[in-house]
Write a protein that holds these residues in place. Structure first.
Motif, PDB file in Angstrom:
ATOM      1  N   GLU A 222       0.846  -1.189   0.000  1.00 17.82           N
ATOM      2  CA  GLU A 222       0.000   0.000   0.000  1.00 17.82           C
ATOM      3  C   GLU A 222       0.881   1.237   0.000  1.00 17.82           C
ATOM      4  OE1 GLU A 222      -3.721   1.893   2.563  1.00 17.82           O
ATOM      5  OE2 GLU A 222      -2.852  -0.055   3.109  1.00 17.82           O
ATOM      6  N   VAL A 223       0.500   2.254  -0.782  1.00 21.06           N
ATOM      7  CA  VAL A 223       1.283   3.477  -0.914  1.00 21.06           C
ATOM      8  C   VAL A 223       0.654   4.570  -0.061  1.00 21.06           C
ATOM      9  CG1 VAL A 223       2.154   5.226  -2.513  1.00 21.06           C
ATOM     10  CG2 VAL A 223       2.003   2.844  -3.234  1.00 21.06           C
ATOM     11  N   ASP A 224       1.482   5.196   0.760  1.00 19.47           N
ATOM     12  CA  ASP A 224       1.015   6.292   1.604  1.00 19.47           C
ATOM     13  C   ASP A 224       0.805   7.558   0.757  1.00 19.47           C
ATOM     14  OD1 ASP A 224       0.598   7.259   4.435  1.00 19.47           O
ATOM     15  OD2 ASP A 224       2.119   8.674   3.762  1.00 19.47           O
ATOM     16  N   ASP A 225      -0.206   8.332   1.108  1.00 19.69           N
ATOM     17  CA  ASP A 225      -0.514   9.537   0.339  1.00 19.69           C
ATOM     18  C   ASP A 225       0.531  10.630   0.535  1.00 19.69           C
ATOM     19  OD1 ASP A 225      -2.805   8.427  -0.686  1.00 19.69           O
ATOM     20  OD2 ASP A 225      -4.061   9.119   0.987  1.00 19.69           O
ATOM     21  N   ASP A 226       1.159  10.668   1.700  1.00 24.07           N
ATOM     22  CA  ASP A 226       2.112  11.741   2.000  1.00 24.07           C
ATOM     23  C   ASP A 226       3.545  11.387   1.607  1.00 24.07           C
ATOM     24  OD1 ASP A 226       0.049  13.263   3.034  1.00 24.07           O
ATOM     25  OD2 ASP A 226       0.274  12.381   5.044  1.00 24.07           O
ATOM     26  N   ARG A 227       3.951  10.155   1.886  1.00 26.37           N
ATOM     27  CA  ARG A 227       5.350   9.771   1.632  1.00 26.37           C
ATOM     28  C   ARG A 227       5.390   8.525   0.757  1.00 26.37           C
ATOM     29  NH1 ARG A 227       9.174  10.051   6.765  1.00 26.37           N
ATOM     30  NH2 ARG A 227      10.661  10.302   5.051  1.00 26.37           N
ATOM     31  N   ARG A 228       6.110   8.629  -0.344  1.00 24.63           N
ATOM     32  CA  ARG A 228       6.258   7.504  -1.264  1.00 24.63           C
ATOM     33  C   ARG A 228       7.251   6.493  -0.692  1.00 24.63           C
ATOM     34  NH1 ARG A 228       2.487   9.775  -2.631  1.00 24.63           N
ATOM     35  NH2 ARG A 228       1.919  10.616  -4.668  1.00 24.63           N
ATOM     36  N   PRO A 229       7.182   5.245  -1.126  1.00 26.68           N
ATOM     37  CA  PRO A 229       8.145   4.246  -0.639  1.00 26.68           C
ATOM     38  C   PRO A 229       9.558   4.513  -1.159  1.00 26.68           C
ATOM     39  CG  PRO A 229       6.747   3.314  -2.351  1.00 26.68           C
ATOM     40  CD  PRO A 229       6.175   4.659  -2.020  1.00 26.68           C
ATOM     41  N   PHE A 230      10.518   3.980  -0.457  1.00 23.11           N
ATOM     42  CA  PHE A 230      11.927   4.157  -0.823  1.00 23.11           C
ATOM     43  C   PHE A 230      12.259   3.182  -1.945  1.00 23.11           C
ATOM     44  CE2 PHE A 230      16.451   3.847  -0.677  1.00 23.11           C
ATOM     45  CZ  PHE A 230      16.909   5.057  -0.169  1.00 23.11           C
ATOM     46  N   ARG A 231      12.617   3.719  -3.109  1.00 24.70           N
ATOM     47  CA  ARG A 231      12.914   2.869  -4.265  1.00 24.70           C
ATOM     48  C   ARG A 231      14.412   2.642  -4.397  1.00 24.70           C
ATOM     49  NH1 ARG A 231      10.201   2.457 -10.129  1.00 24.70           N
ATOM     50  NH2 ARG A 231       8.766   1.411  -8.727  1.00 24.70           N
ATOM     51  N   ALA A 232      14.791   1.394  -4.638  1.00 21.28           N
ATOM     52  CA  ALA A 232      16.182   1.024  -4.873  1.00 21.28           C
ATOM     53  C   ALA A 232      16.218   0.006  -6.001  1.00 21.28           C
ATOM     54  CB  ALA A 232      16.826   0.442  -3.619  1.00 21.28           C
ATOM     55  N   LEU A 233      17.223   0.103  -6.864  1.00 21.21           N
ATOM     56  CA  LEU A 233      17.366  -0.804  -8.012  1.00 21.21           C
ATOM     57  C   LEU A 233      18.401  -1.876  -7.684  1.00 21.21           C
ATOM     58  CD1 LEU A 233      17.527   1.917 -10.807  1.00 21.21           C
ATOM     59  CD2 LEU A 233      15.509   0.766  -9.906  1.00 21.21           C
ATOM     60  N   LEU A 234      18.104  -3.097  -8.041  1.00 19.70           N
ATOM     61  CA  LEU A 234      18.991  -4.217  -7.720  1.00 19.70           C
ATOM     62  C   LEU A 234      20.278  -4.120  -8.533  1.00 19.70           C
ATOM     63  CD1 LEU A 234      19.470  -6.930  -6.262  1.00 19.70           C
ATOM     64  CD2 LEU A 234      18.404  -8.053  -8.220  1.00 19.70           C
ATOM     65  N   ASP A 235      21.407  -4.209  -7.850  1.00 21.89           N
ATOM     66  CA  ASP A 235      22.738  -4.201  -8.474  1.00 21.89           C
ATOM     67  C   ASP A 235      23.375  -5.556  -8.192  1.00 21.89           C
ATOM     68  OD1 ASP A 235      25.406  -3.926  -9.162  1.00 21.89           O
ATOM     69  OD2 ASP A 235      25.565  -1.866  -8.458  1.00 21.89           O
ATOM     70  N   VAL A 236      23.523  -6.383  -9.241  1.00 24.14           N
ATOM     71  CA  VAL A 236      24.059  -7.740  -9.067  1.00 24.14           C
ATOM     72  C   VAL A 236      25.538  -7.821  -9.390  1.00 24.14           C
ATOM     73  CG1 VAL A 236      21.829  -8.764  -9.566  1.00 24.14           C
ATOM     74  CG2 VAL A 236      23.465  -8.454 -11.421  1.00 24.14           C
ATOM     75  N   GLY A 237      26.141  -6.722  -9.846  1.00 25.00           N
ATOM     76  CA  GLY A 237      27.560  -6.757 -10.194  1.00 25.00           C
ATOM     77  C   GLY A 237      27.795  -7.544 -11.465  1.00 25.00           C
ATOM     78  N   THR A 238      28.716  -8.492 -11.402  1.00 25.77           N
ATOM     79  CA  THR A 238      29.045  -9.315 -12.570  1.00 25.77           C
ATOM     80  C   THR A 238      28.519 -10.747 -12.428  1.00 25.77           C
ATOM     81  OG1 THR A 238      31.200  -9.833 -11.591  1.00 25.77           O
ATOM     82  CG2 THR A 238      31.097  -7.970 -13.098  1.00 25.77           C
ATOM     83  N   ARG A 239      27.654 -10.982 -11.445  1.00 27.11           N
ATOM     84  CA  ARG A 239      27.112 -12.325 -11.254  1.00 27.11           C
ATOM     85  C   ARG A 239      26.087 -12.648 -12.341  1.00 27.11           C
ATOM     86  NH1 ARG A 239      27.772 -14.785  -6.114  1.00 27.11           N
ATOM     87  NH2 ARG A 239      26.469 -16.440  -6.980  1.00 27.11           N
ATOM     88  N   ALA A 240      25.997 -13.924 -12.691  1.00 30.26           N
ATOM     89  CA  ALA A 240      24.996 -14.382 -13.658  1.00 30.26           C
ATOM     90  C   ALA A 240      23.632 -14.447 -12.969  1.00 30.26           C
ATOM     91  CB  ALA A 240      25.378 -15.757 -14.198  1.00 30.26           C
ATOM     92  N   THR A 241      22.632 -13.831 -13.594  1.00 28.81           N
ATOM     93  CA  THR A 241      21.292 -13.774 -12.998  1.00 28.81           C
ATOM     94  C   THR A 241      20.466 -14.975 -13.455  1.00 28.81           C
ATOM     95  OG1 THR A 241      20.653 -12.319 -14.816  1.00 28.81           O
ATOM     96  CG2 THR A 241      21.288 -11.284 -12.748  1.00 28.81           C
ATOM     97  N   THR A 242      20.829 -16.144 -12.964  1.00 29.49           N
ATOM     98  CA  THR A 242      20.111 -17.362 -13.312  1.00 29.49           C
ATOM     99  C   THR A 242      18.883 -17.518 -12.424  1.00 29.49           C
ATOM    100  OG1 THR A 242      21.568 -18.575 -11.828  1.00 29.49           O
ATOM    101  CG2 THR A 242      22.156 -18.547 -14.154  1.00 29.49           C
ATOM    102  N   THR A 243      17.918 -18.293 -12.884  1.00 30.09           N
ATOM    103  CA  THR A 243      16.700 -18.528 -12.108  1.00 30.09           C
ATOM    104  C   THR A 243      17.039 -19.272 -10.819  1.00 30.09           C
ATOM    105  OG1 THR A 243      15.401 -18.644 -14.134  1.00 30.09           O
ATOM    106  CG2 THR A 243      14.419 -19.571 -12.150  1.00 30.09           C
ATOM    107  N   GLY A 244      16.572 -18.723  -9.695  1.00 31.11           N
ATOM    108  CA  GLY A 244      16.831 -19.342  -8.403  1.00 31.11           C
ATOM    109  C   GLY A 244      18.115 -18.894  -7.752  1.00 31.11           C
ATOM    110  N   CYS A 245      18.809 -17.918  -8.330  1.00 33.33           N
ATOM    111  CA  CYS A 245      20.078 -17.449  -7.765  1.00 33.33           C
ATOM    112  C   CYS A 245      19.836 -16.825  -6.388  1.00 33.33           C
ATOM    113  CB  CYS A 245      20.710 -16.429  -8.708  1.00 33.33           C
ATOM    114  SG  CYS A 245      22.335 -15.861  -8.176  1.00 33.33           S
TER     115      CYS A 245
END
Length: 324
Positions: free
Chosen positions: A152-175
């Motif tokens: 649920e999103v608050d009317d006064d303050r938005r949620p803190f957004r962060a983007l996933l940084d995986v570096g050089t790891r392979a993003t395989t399913t189940g990692c």
């Protein structure tokens, strides 16, 4: 280098690396040469619109070492990155988890700890409590024409957004990286994601089994392997799960253990107080020898060697007399 040569029946051979090539050669960035940074991905994670007035893009950085999981909330400045919040699986013994600090369940706990610690720091812990009922489902909400990955999103303050940084790891399913992502998302962070890389997703059938993901979050896969190994090869079980045996952790009690860890993290996500460093003052260095003492030491060694050689000569003379 020499000019291109014509070979019989094969045309010209183009010389690729000549003097002009080397005179204009430019080395890649050091961290690219070391294989540590994917600059193509980093640019897209860090670059912000100029209309945003220097508000940074925050990154959820997840890294695995040989012994632990590290989660950080990082943003980029022109003179380097700044770490806003840090959490490590080495802190989990405070919350009752002392073994298995690198598996999927530990990654989830570390992501949860990082999220709760950050939200407490920025004053959003009460507004965004996250998903307290862990079920493996992806939570999202559409608000004001935008998609947020919170309940649920608050009317006064938005949620803190962060983007996933995986570096050089392979993003395989189940990692395990996505275990930390799920923990951060359930902790109340707004991290864009989908179920396509979670355990339990079938790419061929386009179906997602949330129960399988939930089992992985609570260490079900570890418990199954413990039971299998204990029945098939008890000696190997005693070796591989030695820490579990010493801590008296059984395969049936793993889910209850992780539930307790999640509750304790939510109760107090604050970092532990730093202990003052107290050096060991019992060690004393040997005093340096003076010049006279060093000369006397060398002379003692010389005298001992001379005495040894003279004794050997006397023994040789006695042997010669006995032979005569």
């Amino acid at each position: 280098m020499s000019a291109p040569k014509r070979l019989a029946g094969s045309g010209f051979v183009k010389v690729q690396k000549n003097r002009a090539y080397f005179s204009r050669f430019q080395v890649k960035y050091r961290r690219r040469r070391e294989g540590k940074t994917d600059y193509r991905a980093r640019k897209r994670l860090c670059c912000q619109d100029k209309s945003k007035y220097q508000s940074p893009k925050y990154r959820l950085v997840v890294r695995f070492t040989n012994r632990q999981v590290i989660c950080q909330i990082v943003y980029a400045m022109i003179d380097g990155d700044r770490v806003l919040c840090h959490a490590s699986s080495m802190e989990l013994p405070r919350y009752g988890l002392s073994v298995g600090l690198k598996n999927y369940a530990a990654a989830y706990c570390t992501g949860l700890l990082c999220a709760r610690r950050l939200l407490a720091k920025v004053g959003l812990a009460d507004t965004y409590e996250g998903n307290t009922d862990v079920n493996g489902e992806v939570v999202s909400t559409d608000y004001d024409g935008r998609k947020y990955y919170v309940e649920e999103v608050d009317d006064d303050r938005r949620p803190f957004r962060a983007l996933l940084d995986v570096g050089t790891r392979a993003t395989t399913t189940g990692c395990r990286i996505f275990g930390a992502l799920k923990g951060a998302a359930d902790g109340g962070l707004d991290v864009p994601h989908s179920e396509k890389r979670f355990p339990g997703y079938d790419r061929d059938q386009k179906e997602y089994d949330a129960e399988m993901h939930k089992e992985r979050i609570f260490g079900g896969h570890v418990g199954e392997f413990m039971e299998y190994l204990e029945e098939e090869d008890n000696q190997k079980f005693q070796t591989q799960f030695k820490a579990y045996v010493e801590a008296e952790i059984e395969s049936d009690s793993l889910e209850e253990l992780y539930e307790g860890v999640h509750e304790k993290i939510r109760e107090d996500p604050s970092p532990a107080e730093k202990k003052a460093f107290s050096p060991d003052k019992s060690f004393k260095r040997k005093a340096k020898l003076t010049l006279e003492e060093r000369k006397a030491r060398v002379q003692t060694k010389k005298d001992a060697k001379v005495a040894e050689l003279e004794e050997d000569d006397d023994d040789d003379d006695d042997d010669d007399d006995d032979e005569e």
